[in-house]
Design a protein around this motif. Sequence first.
Motif, PDB file in Angstrom:
ATOM      1  N   ILE A   1     -26.950   8.287  -6.102  1.00 54.96           N
ATOM      2  CA  ILE A   1     -26.408   9.089  -7.207  1.00 54.96           C
ATOM      3  C   ILE A   1     -27.310  10.277  -7.490  1.00 54.96           C
ATOM      4  O   ILE A   1     -26.833  11.409  -7.651  1.00 54.96           O
ATOM      5  CB  ILE A   1     -26.208   8.216  -8.462  1.00 54.96           C
ATOM      6  N   TRP A   2     -28.621  10.057  -7.549  1.00 52.67           N
ATOM      7  CA  TRP A   2     -29.534  11.172  -7.804  1.00 52.67           C
ATOM      8  C   TRP A   2     -29.456  12.210  -6.689  1.00 52.67           C
ATOM      9  O   TRP A   2     -29.495  13.410  -6.946  1.00 52.67           O
ATOM     10  CB  TRP A   2     -30.969  10.675  -7.982  1.00 52.67           C
ATOM     11  N   ASP A   3     -29.331  11.756  -5.440  1.00 53.58           N
ATOM     12  CA  ASP A   3     -29.197  12.687  -4.319  1.00 53.58           C
ATOM     13  C   ASP A   3     -27.920  13.515  -4.446  1.00 53.58           C
ATOM     14  O   ASP A   3     -27.932  14.730  -4.215  1.00 53.58           O
ATOM     15  CB  ASP A   3     -29.192  11.939  -2.981  1.00 53.58           C
ATOM     16  N   ALA A   4     -26.824  12.868  -4.825  1.00 57.74           N
ATOM     17  CA  ALA A   4     -25.553  13.581  -4.997  1.00 57.74           C
ATOM     18  C   ALA A   4     -25.646  14.598  -6.125  1.00 57.74           C
ATOM     19  O   ALA A   4     -25.160  15.733  -5.997  1.00 57.74           O
ATOM     20  CB  ALA A   4     -24.427  12.592  -5.267  1.00 57.74           C
TER      21      ALA A   4
ATOM     22  N   ASP B   1     -26.122  20.277  -8.012  1.00 59.54           N
ATOM     23  CA  ASP B   1     -26.906  21.324  -8.675  1.00 59.54           C
ATOM     24  C   ASP B   1     -27.251  22.447  -7.714  1.00 59.54           C
ATOM     25  O   ASP B   1     -27.189  23.623  -8.072  1.00 59.54           O
ATOM     26  CB  ASP B   1     -28.189  20.747  -9.270  1.00 59.54           C
ATOM     27  N   ASP B   2     -27.609  22.111  -6.478  1.00 60.82           N
ATOM     28  CA  ASP B   2     -27.924  23.131  -5.478  1.00 60.82           C
ATOM     29  C   ASP B   2     -26.704  23.996  -5.163  1.00 60.82           C
ATOM     30  O   ASP B   2     -26.807  25.220  -5.061  1.00 60.82           O
ATOM     31  CB  ASP B   2     -28.450  22.491  -4.184  1.00 60.82           C
TER      32      ASP B   2
END
Length: 50
Positions: free
Chosen positions: A18-21, A26-27
């Motif tokens: 989830i944090w990676d997604a 955001d990027d």
Amino acid sequence: MHDLIQSGKLSEAEQAQIWDALTLIDDAKARFGLENWGYMEESAPEGLTR
């Protein structure tokens, strides 16, 4: 996200995914100049709202 982590319903691997997604989102927003609330639907025509 914080509440899900605190609830213990997510494994560490799921939390990391989830944090990676969220980081990817955001990027992409920064790259394309998108804002968090850049899109809003038009209001419903009068008579269709309560």
